[in-house]
Design a protein around this motif. Structure first.
Motif, mmCIF file in Angstrom:
data_model
loop_
_atom_site.group_PDB
_atom_site.id
_atom_site.type_symbol
_atom_site.label_atom_id
_atom_site.label_comp_id
_atom_site.label_asym_id
_atom_site.label_seq_id
_atom_site.Cartn_x
_atom_site.Cartn_y
_atom_site.Cartn_z
ATOM 1 N N VAL A 39 -48.489 -40.555 -34.741
ATOM 2 C CA VAL A 39 -47.624 -40.071 -33.663
ATOM 3 C C VAL A 39 -46.259 -39.624 -34.189
ATOM 4 C CG1 VAL A 39 -46.572 -40.728 -31.457
ATOM 5 C CG2 VAL A 39 -48.799 -41.673 -32.115
ATOM 6 N N ILE A 40 -45.866 -40.241 -35.328
ATOM 7 C CA ILE A 40 -44.501 -40.011 -35.805
ATOM 8 C C ILE A 40 -44.370 -38.694 -36.544
ATOM 9 C CG2 ILE A 40 -42.619 -40.938 -37.210
ATOM 10 C CD1 ILE A 40 -43.871 -43.644 -36.998
ATOM 11 N N ASP A 41 -43.412 -37.893 -36.143
ATOM 12 C CA ASP A 41 -42.985 -36.753 -36.947
ATOM 13 C C ASP A 41 -41.525 -36.493 -36.620
ATOM 14 O OD1 ASP A 41 -42.979 -35.616 -34.468
ATOM 15 O OD2 ASP A 41 -44.825 -34.479 -34.766
ATOM 16 N N ALA A 42 -40.962 -35.460 -37.217
ATOM 17 C CA ALA A 42 -39.540 -35.212 -37.010
ATOM 18 C C ALA A 42 -39.224 -35.044 -35.530
ATOM 19 C CB ALA A 42 -39.103 -33.981 -37.799
ATOM 20 N N ALA A 43 -40.100 -34.331 -34.833
ATOM 21 C CA ALA A 43 -39.845 -34.072 -33.418
ATOM 22 C C ALA A 43 -39.828 -35.368 -32.625
ATOM 23 C CB ALA A 43 -40.925 -33.142 -32.864
ATOM 24 N N PHE A 44 -40.750 -36.303 -32.978
ATOM 25 C CA PHE A 44 -40.814 -37.577 -32.274
ATOM 26 C C PHE A 44 -39.487 -38.322 -32.408
ATOM 27 C CE2 PHE A 44 -42.067 -42.129 -32.104
ATOM 28 C CZ PHE A 44 -42.582 -42.135 -30.814
ATOM 29 N N LEU A 45 -38.919 -38.258 -33.597
ATOM 30 C CA LEU A 45 -37.676 -38.994 -33.839
ATOM 31 C C LEU A 45 -36.462 -38.281 -33.254
ATOM 32 C CD1 LEU A 45 -38.237 -40.107 -37.531
ATOM 33 C CD2 LEU A 45 -38.358 -41.515 -35.479
ATOM 34 N N LEU A 46 -36.536 -36.947 -33.172
ATOM 35 C CA LEU A 46 -35.310 -36.189 -32.916
ATOM 36 C C LEU A 46 -35.267 -35.465 -31.575
ATOM 37 C CD1 LEU A 46 -34.686 -34.810 -36.509
ATOM 38 C CD2 LEU A 46 -33.673 -36.791 -35.373
ATOM 39 N N THR A 47 -36.284 -35.644 -30.738
ATOM 40 C CA THR A 47 -36.191 -34.999 -29.424
ATOM 41 C C THR A 47 -36.158 -36.047 -28.326
ATOM 42 O OG1 THR A 47 -38.583 -34.835 -29.243
ATOM 43 C CG2 THR A 47 -37.417 -32.923 -30.150
ATOM 44 N N ALA A 48 -35.705 -35.607 -27.167
ATOM 45 C CA ALA A 48 -35.596 -36.514 -26.033
ATOM 46 C C ALA A 48 -36.972 -36.740 -25.417
ATOM 47 C CB ALA A 48 -34.653 -35.924 -24.993
ATOM 48 N N PRO A 49 -37.153 -37.865 -24.760
ATOM 49 C CA PRO A 49 -38.427 -38.135 -24.102
ATOM 50 C C PRO A 49 -38.582 -37.273 -22.854
ATOM 51 C CG PRO A 49 -36.874 -39.901 -23.686
ATOM 52 C CD PRO A 49 -36.187 -38.952 -24.609
ATOM 53 N N GLU A 50 -39.830 -37.036 -22.479
ATOM 54 C CA GLU A 50 -40.097 -36.310 -21.234
ATOM 55 C C GLU A 50 -40.875 -37.221 -20.316
ATOM 56 O OE1 GLU A 50 -42.257 -32.967 -22.714
ATOM 57 O OE2 GLU A 50 -40.616 -32.542 -24.127
ATOM 58 N N ARG A 51 -40.717 -37.013 -19.043
ATOM 59 C CA ARG A 51 -41.432 -37.776 -18.003
ATOM 60 C C ARG A 51 -41.405 -39.270 -18.322
ATOM 61 N NH1 ARG A 51 -46.909 -36.248 -17.844
ATOM 62 N NH2 ARG A 51 -46.701 -35.336 -19.922
ATOM 63 N N MET A 52 -40.237 -39.872 -18.364
ATOM 64 C CA MET A 52 -40.063 -41.318 -18.536
ATOM 65 C C MET A 52 -40.638 -41.859 -19.847
ATOM 66 S SD MET A 52 -38.540 -42.139 -15.798
ATOM 67 C CE MET A 52 -38.663 -43.916 -15.829
ATOM 68 N N GLY A 53 -40.888 -40.977 -20.785
ATOM 69 C CA GLY A 53 -41.411 -41.457 -22.054
ATOM 70 C C GLY A 53 -42.907 -41.236 -22.208
ATOM 71 N N ARG A 54 -43.524 -40.538 -21.249
ATOM 72 C CA ARG A 54 -44.951 -40.260 -21.393
ATOM 73 C C ARG A 54 -45.191 -39.287 -22.534
ATOM 74 N NH1 ARG A 54 -44.322 -40.684 -16.295
ATOM 75 N NH2 ARG A 54 -45.370 -42.427 -15.283
ATOM 76 N N ALA A 55 -44.229 -38.428 -22.758
ATOM 77 C CA ALA A 55 -44.355 -37.443 -23.836
ATOM 78 C C ALA A 55 -42.993 -37.256 -24.473
ATOM 79 C CB ALA A 55 -44.885 -36.115 -23.263
ATOM 80 N N GLY A 56 -42.934 -36.344 -25.441
ATOM 81 C CA GLY A 56 -41.659 -36.079 -26.092
ATOM 82 C C GLY A 56 -41.346 -37.132 -27.144
ATOM 83 N N GLY A 57 -40.038 -37.244 -27.473
ATOM 84 C CA GLY A 57 -39.639 -38.132 -28.570
ATOM 85 C C GLY A 57 -38.911 -39.359 -28.078
ATOM 86 N N ILE A 58 -38.233 -39.994 -29.022
ATOM 87 C CA ILE A 58 -37.532 -41.232 -28.689
ATOM 88 C C ILE A 58 -36.081 -41.172 -29.168
ATOM 89 C CG2 ILE A 58 -39.599 -42.672 -28.723
ATOM 90 C CD1 ILE A 58 -38.749 -43.537 -31.570
ATOM 91 N N PHE A 59 -35.555 -39.944 -29.267
ATOM 92 C CA PHE A 59 -34.234 -39.779 -29.872
ATOM 93 C C PHE A 59 -33.143 -40.676 -29.260
ATOM 94 C CE2 PHE A 59 -30.230 -37.291 -30.497
ATOM 95 C CZ PHE A 59 -30.115 -37.565 -31.840
#
Ligand SMILES: Nc1ncnc2c1ncn2[C@@H]1O[C@H](COP(=O)(O)OP(=O)(O)OP(=O)(O)O)[C@@H](O)[C@H]1O
Ligand SMILES: [Mg+2]
Lengths: 276, 252, 284
Positions: A39-59
């Motif tokens: 699951v981990i890549d640069a985008a995961f670390l550096l983008t904001a989460p979407e839909r309460m954390g269902r998708a997107g990253g964990i910045f």
């Protein structure tokens, strides 16, 4: 049953229990990394989460974790090192030292939920700091203080006496001796304590959830609430929001903590090597 | 009459219940080289540590008697041990460099005293290393960690470190005990050269070294100062049978 | 010469930081917790079975029972394993293996409790449900997770006190013809007993106070359990579950719960500290 048979049986049982411990660690870490690493890549670390954390990253959580941890360490390190210096260099065994030692050990044994309650009452409510980086950092600082004090004191005591005597004999004052000879000599050990404090802060949940909050937004100031990675992971897993995202967050958490621990023990190994 | 730089009067010292010194009295003149010899455990190190107040660092000790430096009691109320130690340098038995470079080891004392200006320090370091007969060997390695030097070099570094303080008195505690004969001779030669400009108290458990340095000799035995006098007299005609035994190798 | 007394005083003051923190924690938890206990009555608060914040009833007995169940379970599973592990590391394992396992143990202590809880949810809970029945979220699951979590505490303290037993004891016993296991059981364990006890008590404190992992696997039902397969709610889980939205007296009641926990753990840890300082005193 003969004595030797009984002996061998017991030894085997002991061996199994030892191996079980090793296996547990391997399984837990292995499982989380196996499911989380993909699951981990640069985008995961550096983008904001979407839909309460269902998708997107964990910045925002990454930033929140770093902010709270950095604050805790920045507060606890000077306090802890100064305390250790005082205990190791300035006093002799006596009531005061016993009191400090008792308080330090007792503080180390207090569960994190109590720190959370305390931080909530004092920082969040009474001092009006609200759920914030500041409240969380202050609470964690108190929590990791005993770890830093103990490792620093040990490291300071491990500095050879002869170095101190040379410094005194050359006309060094106590403070000069501490700052120029003792602390540089104890530095790896002090850093080990700081690293262990970092690991503890990064992984903490109960104390942080009550003091830093659960808001999944990028903090703009120390008075903004944050959701650290550990809390984010807890919420994702508990509310079943997204297993993939949960594993990914857990893997980041574990990698961070393992990394910090490795650095800590590597530093420690360097001191023991130097002392022979 | 020559002024006495260091005067020890009725000095007794106790580590808790253990008594290490019994009313020791002696005088050392300015520029004189005094050698304290005695078997192991006789209190030689304790004596030196009293003279620059390093023994203050121990807990639960007691001291009686006076030590005068240039006529002033170094234990008088209001005397600062740090200032005293800048005047009375000490070289320890085990050559121990601080975990710093060669240069920083020598510059350590002056920096503590606030003499931190670059050029002044450079000159002082070079001068001290030359005086300690070490300059030629380390001139190119000033920035190297000092622990890379050999044992004999480390001990001369310790002497240079003390010289850089420009002390009045230098105390040396068995400075050659861990060294080979060649390094030992080099250090002895060096000490003979320094005598005159500095007041030196050298501790040794080796009577032959005391004889070689040929200065004033004091014999310490189980905390008692048994005998003192010029080397020639002490070695050729000792008054006390214990001194006789020690110098002929029957004790210690 | 510069006067260093101000520096020394400053350091002494800073050295009081842990004492100050401890006092502050105690004071604030007491100030906030005592009023509710006083209003409800200590007996009613501790032994009352009804926890209904909306109705103003605050009895924590069921959760107290839950905490006891879970902790005792954790000790039953964790103590034997922890002791065995320590003995193995100290007395049996070849040095290289011991050198690998010791850091593994430290890492086990560094893994966040939420990760343990999560592993409990994805591995242990389904396992309990399918093999033993019940909802899976249970005393048993919580105890098992806690057992693993207190393992490092028990093991490392026991290990240290075993290492502190002089080798002459081992040699003496072996020389008398005792086997290795007999030596361990009859000579080493008794000699290391105060330290082992201290380790077990500290482990107990850790189990009593653990929150997130327990909350995730225990099921959190507001009933006193009657079997290890029943779901339970511990004192700590209750605090964490309700603190987020609690107001007024409800919040104070949660702080009072924290007060009970604080007192119990401080008492236990003081005993452990006394034991381990006695050991240090004996060792010289
Ligand atoms: N820190 C201490 N605590 C207690 N007793 C001490 C301490 N240091 C020295 N002593 C005791 O004081 C006596 C004198 O010791 P000292 O080190 O001065 O002897 P020394 O002549 O320097 O011996 P050596 O030639 O072996 O260096 C000895 O009996 C010693 O055991
Ligand atoms: Mg000596």
């Amino acid at each position: 049953m003969s004595k030797d048979r009984a002996d061998r049986l017991a030894i085997t049982a002991l061996g199994l229990s030892g191996l079980l411990t090793g296996a547990l660690l391997t399984l837990i870490v292995g499982h989380v990394l196996a499911r989380g690493l993909p699951v981990i890549d640069a985008a995961f670390l550096l983008t904001a989460p979407e839909r309460m954390g269902r998708a997107g990253g964990i910045f925002p959580s990454v930033v929140g974790t770093l902010a709270v941890t950095a604050l805790a360490v920045a507060i606890a390190t000077p306090l802890g090192v100064m305390t250790a210096v005082y205990l190791a260099e300035y006093t002799r065994e006596g009531f005061f030292v016993r009191l400090c030692r008792f308080a330090t050990a007792a503080l180390a044994g207090i569960p994190s939920i109590i720190f959370g309650l305390f931080g909530f009452v004092l920082f969040v409510i009474r001092l009006g700091l609200g759920w914030s980086v500041l409240s969380g950092g202050l609470t964690l600082a108190i929590m990791i203080l005993p770890i830093i004090i103990r490792t620093a004191e040990e490291a300071i005591r491990a500095v050879p006496r002869s170095w101190r005597e040379i410094s005194y004999a050359l006309g060094g004052t106590r403070w000069q001796t501490v700052t120029r000879v003792v602390l540089p000599g104890a530095l790896p050990g002090v850093l080990t304590g700081v690293m262990l404090g970092v690991a503890r802060s990064v992984g903490e949940t109960a104390a942080v959830i009550l003091t830093a909050g659960t808001t999944l937004r990028l903090p703009r100031s120390p008075l903004d609430p944050v959701r650290t990675m550990a809390v984010h992971f807890f919420i994702l897993a508990r509310e079943g929001i997204s297993m993939d995202q949960a594993y990914g967050t857990a893997a980041v958490l574990i990698l961070l903590i393992l990394g910090v621990n490795f650095v800590a023990y590597w530093l420690l190994g360097r001191i023991t090597a130097r002392r022979g | 009459m020559r002024q006495h730089r260091l005067v020890v009067e009725g000095l007794s010292f106790y580590y808790g219940a253990v008594r290490a010194l019994y009313r020791v009295s002696f005088k050392v003149g300015a520029g004189e080289l005094a050698v304290v010899m005695g078997p192991t455990g006789s209190g030689k190190t304790t004596l030196l540590r009293c003279v620059n107040r390093l023994c203050d660092l121990h807990g639960r000790t007691r001291r009686e008697g006076r030590i005068l430096l240039d006529g002033r009691d170094i234990y008088a109320a209001g005397t600062c041990p740090t200032t005293l130690r800048r005047r009375v340098g000490m070289v320890f038995a085990v050559p121990t460099p601080l975990p710093l470079s060669v240069y920083d080891n020598v510059a350590y004392g002056p920096r503590l005293a606030g003499r931190g200006r670059r050029q002044e320090l450079d000159a002082l370091v070079e001068e001290s290393l030359r005086a300690a007969a070490l300059w030629d060997e380390v001139a190119g390695r000033l920035r190297e960690p000092a622990f890379r030097l050999s044992g004999g070099q480390q001990q001369r570094l310790a002497i240079a470190r003390v010289l850089a303080m420009r002390p009045e008195v230098i105390l040396l505690d068995e400075p050659t005990s861990g060294l080979d004969p060649v390094s030992t001779l080099r250090i002895e030669e060096l000490l003979r050269g320094l005598a005159g400009s500095y007041t030196i108290v050298l501790v040794t458990n080796n009577p032959r070294q005391a004889a070689r340095l040929g200065a004033k000799v004091l014999f310490l035995y189980l905390g008692h100062l048994v005998e003192q006098g010029p080397a020639r007299q002490v070695f050729s005609n000792p008054r006390d049978p214990r001194t006789q035994d020690f110098i002929s190798g029957r004790v210690g | 010469m510069r006067d260093e007394r101000p520096v020394e005083m400053l350091l002494g003051l800073v050295a009081l930081s842990t004492t100050t923190a401890l006092v502050l924690i105690a004071v604030f938890i007491f100030i906030e917790g005592v009023p509710v206990i006083a209003r409800v009555g200590p007996a009613q608060f501790l032994l009352g079975r009804r926890w209904a914040p909306d109705a103003g009833s605050f009895g924590i007995f069921n959760m107290l029972a839950g905490t006891v169940w879970v902790t005792v379970g954790a000790l039953c599973l964790g103590v034997p394993l922890g002791l065995a592990c320590a003995i193995f590391l100290s007395e049996v394992a070849p040095r290289p293996l011991a050198r690998m396992l010791k850091p593994a143990l430290e890492l086990l202590a560094a893994i966040p409790s939420v990760v343990y809880g999560f592993m409990g949810v994805v591995v242990l809970v389904p396992l309990v449900r399918t093999t033993l029945g019940g909802p899976g979220f249970s005393v048993l699951a919580a105890s098992a997770v806690l057992a693993v979590m207190i393992l490092p505490t028990i093991t490392s303290i026991t290990y240290d006190s075993l290492r502190a037993v002089p080798d002459s004891y081992r040699e003496g016993s072996l020389a008398l013809g005792a086997g290795r296991w007999q030596t361990i059981a009859m000579v080493l364990m008794p000699a290391a007993r105060p330290g082992i006890l201290a380790g077990v008590i500290l482990g107990t404190g850790r189990a009593l106070g653990e929150t997130m992992a327990v909350l995730m696997v225990a099921g959190n039902a507001l009933r006193a359990p009657t079997s290890p397969l029943d779901p339970v709610r511990t004192l700590t889980a209750n605090i964490a579950l309700e603190m987020g939205y609690a107001q007024g007296e409800h919040r104070q009641a949660l702080l009072a719960t924290g007060l009970v926990l604080f007192v119990v753990i401080m008492a236990a840890n003081s005993v452990a500290l006394a034991l381990s300082s006695r050991r240090a005193g004996e060792g010289g």
